[in-house]
Motif scaffolding. Structure first.
Motif, short mmCIF file in Angstrom:
data_model
loop_
_atom_site.label_atom_id
_atom_site.label_comp_id
_atom_site.label_asym_id
_atom_site.label_seq_id
_atom_site.Cartn_x
_atom_site.Cartn_y
_atom_site.Cartn_z
N UNK A 96 16.17 -46.79 31.22
CA UNK A 96 15.46 -48.05 31.08
C UNK A 96 13.97 -47.88 31.12
N UNK A 97 13.48 -46.72 31.59
CA UNK A 97 12.05 -46.43 31.56
C UNK A 97 11.28 -46.70 32.82
N UNK A 98 11.90 -47.28 33.85
CA UNK A 98 11.19 -47.54 35.10
C UNK A 98 10.81 -46.24 35.79
N UNK A 99 9.68 -46.28 36.49
CA UNK A 99 9.20 -45.15 37.26
C UNK A 99 9.47 -45.44 38.74
N UNK A 100 10.37 -44.67 39.35
CA UNK A 100 10.91 -44.98 40.67
C UNK A 100 10.44 -43.96 41.70
N UNK A 101 10.07 -44.44 42.89
CA UNK A 101 9.66 -43.53 43.95
C UNK A 101 10.79 -42.58 44.30
N UNK A 102 10.47 -41.30 44.36
CA UNK A 102 11.46 -40.27 44.66
C UNK A 102 10.83 -39.19 45.51
N UNK A 103 11.55 -38.73 46.51
CA UNK A 103 11.11 -37.63 47.35
C UNK A 103 11.47 -36.32 46.68
N UNK A 104 10.47 -35.55 46.28
CA UNK A 104 10.71 -34.25 45.67
C UNK A 104 10.88 -33.20 46.76
N UNK A 105 12.12 -32.96 47.14
CA UNK A 105 12.42 -32.03 48.23
C UNK A 105 12.13 -30.61 47.78
N UNK A 106 11.38 -29.88 48.58
CA UNK A 106 10.86 -28.60 48.13
C UNK A 106 10.63 -27.66 49.30
N UNK A 107 10.40 -26.39 49.00
CA UNK A 107 9.99 -25.39 49.98
C UNK A 107 10.94 -25.36 51.18
N UNK A 108 12.25 -25.41 50.88
CA UNK A 108 13.27 -25.40 51.92
C UNK A 108 13.71 -23.97 52.21
N UNK A 109 13.62 -23.57 53.46
CA UNK A 109 14.04 -22.22 53.83
C UNK A 109 14.40 -22.18 55.30
N UNK A 110 15.26 -21.24 55.65
CA UNK A 110 15.57 -20.92 57.05
C UNK A 110 15.51 -19.41 57.19
N UNK A 111 14.80 -18.94 58.20
CA UNK A 111 14.64 -17.50 58.40
C UNK A 111 15.99 -16.83 58.62
N UNK A 112 16.13 -15.62 58.09
CA UNK A 112 17.40 -14.89 58.22
C UNK A 112 17.77 -14.64 59.67
#
Length: 418
Positions: free
Chosen positions: A79-95
């Motif tokens: 439909x073309x609407x621009x919707x707020x979205x959380x861009x989840x990124x840089x996810x890591x857990x140490x070995x």
């Protein structure tokens, strides 16, 4: 980007990132992803784009052992609407801290925060796709990569292609013109991201360490009269053997405002002197060149997942998009990780808009929030998910009816990673 390496005792402290902790936090992320140092300009860019108040760190004393960030995005929906979205990124857990619940605690806190911000969506790209389904993410977009033998493959271009003029330009010098083209494209395809300030620099990143013998980044503009109607960013990797030149064109981005502009750019890329291969990555599933080539088998097309989608607020998310055919359906939604979404929702909508509210009416379809997220952008068919046993039809005919409504005339596409 996202990775889960979740031994030891005790649970690390989870807290919002402070700006003065960024370098330690980012070093922990890089170590989890192999520990290869980034170029200085690339590291500086991610430093500038990181939003500390929306980022989390897991700390064991002074050591950062877990990372998770959010970028503030606006995502195009059907439909073309621009919707707020959380861009989840840089996810890591140490070995050193695997299997201690670190990832789950970060995902829990993160989705609670996104809900508190009032954002209906969270999205990510996954280094390991199997991880995120348990948190309610579904694969919402796919992408095409190809290795095209341009000695054997030709393009059949549409009328008007020869009216488009091409010229070389220094990428940084024409950044504004290229961004203007991109901005005009965003509303026309679900999954595209409205470029926030600073993100335009991502397209210019060109670390020498990642060129693998290819040229610095090049750019060609497509013009019609005085108007810029498209651009291509690419690199050329020269190569020779006993039979002659066999260089490779590595396509970074192509955007055109109309079919002729796009065709002119692709024809140029196919015809660059002393090359025999075009490699293109992460392109739309329905991009026109696939239907213009003389031999698709010699294009070595590959498909993989791209954007993973999570509905944080089912009602708000379903109301934000439109539907290509009328829908009036009661959905029974399962959502163990975000229980506020669980239950029955009545969705009514068409090409003009939609409403989605709680209801006690009998359900027509039953599905998890993961399947709903996969279908949300219109690139995954609810009926196909039903055939896979992932959607249960409770009213005869409802699945086919709703599946048509959820579709999109153009394939959703994520234009770049994050």
């Amino acid at each position: 980007m996202a990775n889960d390496s979740t031994s030891g005792t005790g649970r690390p402290e989870l807290r919002v990132l402070r700006q003065d902790e960024w370098s330690i936090w980012y070093d922990s992320l890089m170590r989890t992803f192999g520990g290869v140092p980034e170029a200085a300009d690339e590291r500086e860019l991610w430093d500038s784009l990181t939003e500390p108040d929306r980022s989390l760190g897991a700390w064991d004393g002074d050591a950062c052992v877990g990372t998770a960030g959010v970028f503030s995005f606006r995502l195009t929906v059907p439909g073309g609407a621009s919707v707020r979205a959380a861009g989840v990124t840089m996810v890591s857990v140490a070995a050193t801290h695997r299997r201690r619940g670190v990832l789950t605690s970060m995902m829990r806190r993160q989705l609670d925060d996104v809900r508190d911000w009032g954002w209906p969506l969270a999205v990510l790209t996954a280094s390991e796709p199997e991880i995120y389904g348990r948190f309610g993410y579904g694969i919402g977009t796919f992408q095409v990569s190809a290795e095209i033998d341009t000695t054997r493959v030709r393009l059949s271009v549409p009328p008007g292609t020869d009216d488009v003029r091409l010229r070389y330009a220094v990428p940084a010098d024409v950044l504004d013109a290229c961004e203007a083209v991109y901005a005009r494209k965003v509303s026309g395809r679900p999954g595209m991201l409205a470029r926030q300030p600073g993100w335009e620099r991502l397209g210019l990143l060109d670390p020498q360490s990642e060129r693998e013998g290819a040229s610095p980044l090049q750019c060609v503009l497509a013009e019609r009269g005085s108007e810029v109607v498209g651009y291509a960013r690419f690199q050329v990797k020269p190569d020779w053997d006993a039979e002659g030149a066999k260089g490779t064109v590595r396509v970074r981005d192509v955007q055109g405002l109309d079919p002729a502009a796009e065709a002119a750019l692709w024809r140029f890329l196919f015809d660059i002197d002393l090359t025999s291969t075009v490699k293109t990555y992460a392109r739309p599933m329905d991009e026109a060149w696939q239907y213009q080539v003389s031999d698709i088998r010699r294009c070595a097309v590959r498909v993989r997942d791209a954007l993973h989608v999570r509905l944080v607020d089912v009602g708000a998310a379903l109301e934000a998009r439109t539907y290509q055919a009328p829908v009036d359906v009661v959905l029974e939604v399962e959502d163990a990780f975000c229980p506020w979404n669980a239950g029955r929702w009545r969705l009514s909508g068409d090409a003009k808009g939609a409403s989605c509210e709680r209801t006690t009416e009998a359900a027509d379809l039953s599905l998890s929030v993961r399947e709903l997220a996969a279908a949300y952008l219109g690139g995954v068919s609810l009926e196909a998910l039903g055939g896979a046993g992932r959607v249960r039809e409770l009213r005869q005919g409802a699945l086919a009816e709703v599946s048509v409504g959820f579709g999109s005339a153009v394939a959703p596409w994520l234009p770049h990673g994050f």
